[in-house]
Design an enzyme around this catalytic site. Sequence first.
Site: not given
Length: 327
Positions: A49, A54, A177, A228, A287, A294
Amino acid sequence: MEFRRLGRSGLNVSEISYGNWITHGSQVEEEQAQACVKAALDVGITTFDTADVYANTRAESVLGRALAGQRRESLEIFTKVFWPTGPGGPNDKGLGRKHILESANASLGRLQTDYIDLYQAHRFDPTVPLEETFLAFADLVRAGKVLYIGVSEWKADQIRAGAELARELKVPFISNQPQYSMIWRVIEPEVVPASEEAGISQIVWSPIGQGVLTGKYLPGQAPPAGSRATDASGSNFISRLLGNDELLTKVQNLRPIAEEAGLSMAQLAVAWVLQNPNVASAIIGATRPEQVQENVKASGVKLDAEVLKRIDEVLAGVIVDDPSLGG
């Protein structure tokens, strides 16, 4: 990796999808972004997505290069339209026909693909007749440039109106979304029932509360380096959460629940949103490749009623569920 149908369509999506909102073209270098996409592919993620806005189109370009050479039929590539990405002209935003058609063609070029699996209206546009918006989407579908239509952060009444038009135009409108997590549940009272009625699913963003639900942000302490909260492109979204010491303290109390379930804090958070049957996929960002490896382990996890009850008890007082705050 497990898969779910998106709405009442025939499209299967991976329960965990990979998103590049803040990372690609902004927070991480392209080499690292490519490594994260490879990690996503390696663990079975097929759904990717992005959005034209962005990193001001750079995220789409990075994703297009990262997926180049992959078997196209094995991927579901999603993007969005609404926000301005060009010089800021009068038609360079919103859901008017001109902007939608021009944006779709530009996204196809950046993504290096002949078609977009799911093209999403990034927000609702009250300035344009909904008929114009859905007719433009219908024309993209009939031209073969888009397979399915979705929206992002639409309210219940907007979803119902869109679904009615989609039926009239015979357009496959299959998803919404929204932001959704243990602490942000504004879609539950109204959006989810309207979506179930319309036959659409949720593809949720920020399932780990913009990182807060990992437990790495501690009350009274500075954010960890490289998180972030330290990146200009994402810090404004998380700042209000980091200023809430009650929230950060309660999140730490989720740690024993995660440990007893054999999950990391992030895995517990992602698994929690997937317990909602109207959620088809949870979008994760990364990142580092290890974060993908995980978080993907949340796919297929079943949390029993007692665990869900304990989570609600721990977070009582900090859960946001006011539907007026959505959209």
